[in-house]
Design an enzyme around this catalytic site. Sequence first.
Site, PDB file in Angstrom:
ATOM      1  N   ASP A 184      -1.775   5.167  -5.979  1.00 39.35           N
ATOM      2  CA  ASP A 184      -1.975   4.251  -4.851  1.00 39.35           C
ATOM      3  C   ASP A 184      -1.983   2.809  -5.334  1.00 39.35           C
ATOM      4  O   ASP A 184      -2.782   2.441  -6.182  1.00 39.35           O
ATOM      5  CB  ASP A 184      -3.298   4.597  -4.163  1.00 39.35           C
ATOM      6  CG  ASP A 184      -3.492   3.809  -2.873  1.00 39.35           C
ATOM      7  OD1 ASP A 184      -2.560   3.093  -2.462  1.00 39.35           O
ATOM      8  OD2 ASP A 184      -4.584   3.911  -2.281  1.00 39.35           O
ATOM      9  N   ASP A 188       0.810  -1.206   0.000  1.00 34.33           N
ATOM     10  CA  ASP A 188       0.000   0.000   0.000  1.00 34.33           C
ATOM     11  C   ASP A 188       0.849   1.263   0.000  1.00 34.33           C
ATOM     12  O   ASP A 188       1.321   1.692   1.048  1.00 34.33           O
ATOM     13  CB  ASP A 188      -0.928  -0.028   1.225  1.00 34.33           C
ATOM     14  CG  ASP A 188      -1.925   1.107   1.193  1.00 34.33           C
ATOM     15  OD1 ASP A 188      -2.194   1.642   0.107  1.00 34.33           O
ATOM     16  OD2 ASP A 188      -2.441   1.466   2.265  1.00 34.33           O
TER      17      ASP A 188
END
Length: 396
Positions: free
Chosen positions: A275, A85
Amino acid sequence: MSLATTMIALFLQILITCFIFTTEASSPHGFTIDLIQRRSNSSSSRVSSDTQLGSPYANTVFDDTTYLMRLHIGTPPFEIRAVLDTGSNLVWTQCLPCTNCYDQYAPIFDPSKSSTFKEKRCHGHSCPCDIVYADGSYTKGTLATETVTIHSTSGELFVMPKTIIGCSHNSSGFKSPSSSGIVGLNWGSLSLVTQMGGEYPGFVSYCFSGKGTSKINFGGNANIAGDGVVSTTMFMTTAKPGFYYLNLDAVSVGDTRIETLGTPFHALEGNIVIDSGTTYTFLPESYCNLVREAVEKVVKADRVVDTSMLCYNSDTIEIFPVITMHFSGGADLVLEKYNMYVESEGGGLFCMAVICGNSKQEAIFGNRAQNNFLVSYDSSSLLVSFKPTDCSALWS
Ligand SMILES: *[C@@H]1O[C@H](CO)[C@@H](O)[C@H](O)[C@H]1NC(C)=O
Ligand SMILES: *[C@@H]1O[C@H](CO)[C@@H](O)[C@H](O)[C@H]1NC(C)=O
């Protein structure tokens, strides 16, 4: 709470409280590891039609959702798999004893069995670490120092003694049982890439493939060069420090270029977060609708009207126009149709993998759109670079 909202929650975290200490880590020169791709299945990826982001078709159109990294923590080393992440900071895993753990397939890490686990002490008691996400999901635990070992593709071990990790005992809202936690890779001081230190601090690249093996590279191995590389500046904003913001100047649908300039979406110091932990791409609603309308003008197929996503009945992805993302500095990404459109599991239905609007009108460049690009983040030159690459073939 669904997988989709979990992925969004990774990005929309609103509150992190952890006590921060300095750490010492070994200095890796560069290495690469294989990633595990978590594929959705109907039980884990269902998006109910009443969620704010939801599409009643999302349960079928979700294909490749997220990428997991294998880490070993503790002594003796205990394997965990955690979501990669770039939209969050801390490396955390669920720990025994559980007061309230979410279901995970793999055994849960037991710190009492590790000789190197050391809980951080703050004024005589353990340092709390609470992460609360915008949708109400949370993880609560304590900070600890622990040995983290990474097995590189070449067989070497990279050992990071005294790495700060989160040991979570009470989580709620996470419904991804194939992962034991999250590997935060943002700019923050507690992220894995920051704690690696070494010769190339903050230097990481990955190559995501929806079909084959995906890779992540650290240090010297993260370098990308050669034909086809384009770069754009990354920004850190005071509102959301740690996130990698890019400037999106325009989106082209076929030959129709839709500028962000003149819309509320336009910004000079970052308007979209890149992301790895979010699947789809999100654009603010009014701008996104311009993009959608341009797609609708081109596609000659039956529109499926009862979806929040733009979906058509079709046997082929060829009905759709090519989309190009124009990032500032001339970084034009001509996206494959696979990056921008998804097919339903049963076939016969294709949807655009761009979602118009979310609760906060955040813009996110998600992992599906990044498939088959080698993407590098270099915190020293402040550049994110992209190289079109067949990620499944690259290292095989
Ligand atoms: C799908 O979900 C079920 C239960 O939630 C799980 O047992 C199974 O292993 C999952 N399959 C895959 C391929 O992840
Ligand atoms: C877990 O954390 C929540 C939120 O702070 C709290 O309400 C709940 O009581 C905690 N559960 C346990 C078992 O400690």
